[in-house]
Design a protein around this motif. Sequence first.
Motif, PDB file in Angstrom:
ATOM      1  N   ALA A 143      52.875  49.398   4.524  1.00 16.01           N
ATOM      2  CA  ALA A 143      53.126  50.272   4.842  1.00 16.01           C
ATOM      3  C   ALA A 143      52.110  51.349   4.505  1.00 16.01           C
ATOM      4  N   THR A 144      51.298  51.139   3.077  1.00 14.65           N
ATOM      5  CA  THR A 144      50.432  52.140   3.050  1.00 14.65           C
ATOM      6  C   THR A 144      49.407  52.430   4.124  1.00 14.65           C
ATOM      7  N   ALA A 145      49.387  51.086   5.105  1.00 17.46           N
ATOM      8  CA  ALA A 145      48.052  51.737   6.611  1.00 17.46           C
ATOM      9  C   ALA A 145      49.403  52.724   7.143  1.00 17.46           C
ATOM     10  N   THR A 146      50.859  51.902   7.039  1.00 17.88           N
ATOM     11  CA  THR A 146      51.511  53.171   8.254  1.00 17.88           C
ATOM     12  C   THR A 146      51.530  54.946   7.337  1.00 17.88           C
ATOM     13  N   HIS A 147      52.033  54.188   6.070  1.00 15.19           N
ATOM     14  CA  HIS A 147      52.228  56.071   5.351  1.00 15.19           C
ATOM     15  C   HIS A 147      50.903  56.539   4.659  1.00 15.19           C
ATOM     16  N   ALA A 148      49.596  56.008   5.334  1.00 18.77           N
ATOM     17  CA  ALA A 148      48.238  56.502   4.748  1.00 18.77           C
ATOM     18  C   ALA A 148      48.325  57.957   3.818  1.00 18.77           C
ATOM     19  N   GLY A 149      48.908  58.824   3.475  1.00 24.23           N
ATOM     20  CA  GLY A 149      48.898  59.821   3.143  1.00 24.23           C
ATOM     21  C   GLY A 149      49.927  60.025   2.081  1.00 24.23           C
ATOM     22  N   GLY A 155      50.710  55.104  -5.174  1.00 22.04           N
ATOM     23  CA  GLY A 155      50.626  54.796  -6.195  1.00 22.04           C
ATOM     24  C   GLY A 155      51.312  54.040  -7.139  1.00 22.04           C
ATOM     25  N   ALA A 156      52.721  53.803  -6.175  1.00 20.28           N
ATOM     26  CA  ALA A 156      52.971  52.270  -6.863  1.00 20.28           C
ATOM     27  C   ALA A 156      52.845  51.606  -6.235  1.00 20.28           C
ATOM     28  N   SER A 157      51.931  51.401  -4.839  1.00 23.16           N
ATOM     29  CA  SER A 157      51.985  50.135  -3.772  1.00 23.16           C
ATOM     30  C   SER A 157      50.037  49.242  -4.868  1.00 23.16           C
ATOM     31  N   SER A 158      49.781  50.948  -5.781  1.00 24.46           N
ATOM     32  CA  SER A 158      48.510  50.488  -6.951  1.00 24.46           C
ATOM     33  C   SER A 158      49.128  49.457  -7.969  1.00 24.46           C
ATOM     34  N   ALA A 159      50.598  50.024  -8.513  1.00 29.51           N
ATOM     35  CA  ALA A 159      50.081  49.331  -9.684  1.00 29.51           C
ATOM     36  C   ALA A 159      51.217  48.223  -9.358  1.00 29.51           C
ATOM     37  N   LEU A 160      51.749  48.007  -8.062  1.00 31.20           N
ATOM     38  CA  LEU A 160      52.288  46.514  -8.603  1.00 31.20           C
ATOM     39  C   LEU A 160      50.999  45.023  -8.065  1.00 31.20           C
ATOM     40  N   ALA A 161      50.139  45.792  -6.878  1.00 35.12           N
ATOM     41  CA  ALA A 161      48.692  45.907  -6.792  1.00 35.12           C
ATOM     42  C   ALA A 161      48.038  45.024  -8.451  1.00 35.12           C
ATOM     43  N   ALA A 174      44.891  53.915  -5.761  1.00 35.41           N
ATOM     44  CA  ALA A 174      45.404  54.792  -6.457  1.00 35.41           C
ATOM     45  C   ALA A 174      44.002  55.791  -5.969  1.00 35.41           C
ATOM     46  N   LEU A 175      42.999  55.661  -5.600  1.00 37.81           N
ATOM     47  CA  LEU A 175      42.348  56.714  -5.768  1.00 37.81           C
ATOM     48  C   LEU A 175      42.597  57.662  -4.309  1.00 37.81           C
ATOM     49  N   GLN A 176      42.975  56.940  -3.102  1.00 34.17           N
ATOM     50  CA  GLN A 176      43.742  57.728  -2.301  1.00 34.17           C
ATOM     51  C   GLN A 176      44.908  58.313  -2.563  1.00 34.17           C
ATOM     52  N   GLY A 177      45.683  57.877  -3.305  1.00 39.97           N
ATOM     53  CA  GLY A 177      46.755  58.286  -4.078  1.00 39.97           C
ATOM     54  C   GLY A 177      46.491  59.684  -4.233  1.00 39.97           C
ATOM     55  N   VAL A 178      45.457  59.777  -5.694  1.00 41.86           N
ATOM     56  CA  VAL A 178      45.041  60.834  -5.961  1.00 41.86           C
ATOM     57  C   VAL A 178      44.367  61.727  -4.889  1.00 41.86           C
ATOM     58  N   ARG A 179      43.790  61.160  -4.009  1.00 46.40           N
ATOM     59  CA  ARG A 179      43.353  62.876  -3.183  1.00 46.40           C
ATOM     60  C   ARG A 179      44.559  63.122  -1.957  1.00 46.40           C
ATOM     61  N   ALA A 180      45.499  62.436  -1.911  1.00 40.58           N
ATOM     62  CA  ALA A 180      46.834  62.460  -1.007  1.00 40.58           C
ATOM     63  C   ALA A 180      48.088  63.364  -1.640  1.00 40.58           C
ATOM     64  N   GLU A 181      47.614  62.906  -3.233  1.00 41.83           N
ATOM     65  CA  GLU A 181      49.036  64.162  -4.026  1.00 41.83           C
ATOM     66  C   GLU A 181      48.713  64.081  -5.211  1.00 41.83           C
ATOM     67  N   PRO A 182      47.757  65.334  -5.276  1.00 35.38           N
ATOM     68  CA  PRO A 182      46.079  65.324  -7.052  1.00 35.38           C
ATOM     69  C   PRO A 182      48.129  64.990  -7.760  1.00 35.38           C
ATOM     70  N   SER A 183      49.042  64.717  -9.149  1.00 34.76           N
ATOM     71  CA  SER A 183      49.430  64.466  -9.764  1.00 34.76           C
ATOM     72  C   SER A 183      49.816  63.974 -10.849  1.00 34.76           C
TER      73      SER A 183
END
Length: 579
Positions: A143-149, A155-161, A174-183
């Motif tokens: 999913a993270t490869a398909t919907h990279a941004g 973030g949810a994937s990071s929590a599971l991993a 998590a770092l990718q998530g912050v860069r993609a959508e800071p929140s």
Amino acid sequence: MALDEGDYRHAADHVAGAITHAPTMPEVHEMLTRLATRASGGGLELFPLDEHVFIGAVVARAHLLAAAGRAGEGLELLAAATGHAPTVDWAGVPWVGAADLPDRLEPDQIAIVLMQICASVPDPVPPADRPPLLPYLRLAEHATATHAGHGLLLGASSALARRLGEVHTALDWALQGVRAEPSKLAEVWLGYAYRSAGRTGDAIAALRRASAHDPDDLSIYADIAGTLADAGRLDDAIGWIDQALARNPTFDCAVHTAHRLRYQRDGELRHLVALADFQRDHPDDSHEHHDLAECCHDRTWLARLPAAGGTVVATIEQALTRGLVPTRLSLRHPEPPSAMRLLRTEFPGLPVTVERTGSPDPRQPRRTSVRQLWNYAGWQADPAVDRPSTLASERIRQLAQPVWHHPPAAYDTAVSLATLDVEDLLGLLVHPPPPPKEAEVDPAGWLRCVQAWACLGMLHHRTDEPWPDSTRRRMLIDVAWGVEDWAAEAAVFALVTAAWVDPAVRQDVARVVAERFADAVDVAGHRSMPILWSLAHLALATPDLDARTAAAARRVAGRSARIPRQRRPGLIRRLLGLR
């Protein structure tokens, strides 16, 4: 057979049962496909989501939904099954692990499923329990490869991993998530990933940024405090939690964290008692907290029953574990009647001698007005109360255990004994039933468990009676002031527990415990006092105990349970400051 007869409902029941026991077995899925092919509507009506739906029906329906092109709905049902039974491999099937599955799903839907999984498993998941969850991690990878941004998905994937021990992957996502959508949420996930990686400074920085996104979210203050505490920075941690309490003194996460951290810093019991009071007065917290149980864990009388000591217990243990059966036994000093009675039960007819009695006579209760549990003939102790009923024996067998979360939890568990007669509860103290067959416990440990829970049961006897003149108080004090026995320890524990759950009785209980402990110290100045060490720990578990008694109890608790024989009368009292 049912399928061949056209009895599709009957066939569906069998398939649901089979998929429960073998959720990844190809033959089971082949039969599900055959059933779906023959039944109308793809077989979905055979697996309805009723109010009390069978988990096998949920999983079967999930697979049928995926086959019908509704994989998102099917994935949600599999996640629900995983939430119900996380250690079963519900998702270990080809369609969940397919690389193209995320192409057919909305990223928000995948993220919600992954968060649902995270909410249903511990953090971290024990290694032995991780394999059934790995299909969801593969889904996250695809999913993270398909919907990279997509920030929420990352973030949810990071929590599971992170929960599955894949810390580096979690940090990367998590770092990718912050860069993609800071929140706020993205920074929280990043902070948790940093914390799991051991990078405390980066974790604090991320959580601070999360707090800047939403200064009113006090749960982040608690997260920062917890992270600082894990790094050993308790004062800084308490500073953050005090900021949260200044904004909202009743915010549950902040209150629980504050009491836990203050207890970690100074070890004062009052913090735990205050936390128990808060839990009682605020039963509708935002989510379940474990701070009180965490602080009480493995602490004598706060969460576990201490083991008995003495020659008798050691003799029984050696006989059970090493086959060293004694032919005679000589005791330097008397041991509690429960121990002596247990010795007769384990070794009938064993000759026993006691070298010296000491004074005051340990066969006499410490107060003459109390009800006797034991009758003595020489050093032979026999029960002075009748045997409990069969119902009482069975009830205590189901309940007695050597550990509990904390005193209020033990009190709540003992409510199942509320309907027993008080005479039955007294009878259990000296006539313990045999332990359950499946329980592997030593005889002394089992007897002490029975006594502790029987006394907790007395707390639930006639609770409509005002405490000062109540039957429950009178019976427990009688047992506490009886002869020096394990049952006396159990009775004091029940009194201490009463003080934990009812602030109105704290002064009375603190006074009783202080008097009982002072008497034990006085006796220990003259002869051996086998329950002194345990009474000291009970005193330290007593809310509102006076400082002088607490200081004396700390000194005793740090010493050996056995007082050397050469101590002169009165020396122990002088050493402990009890003049």
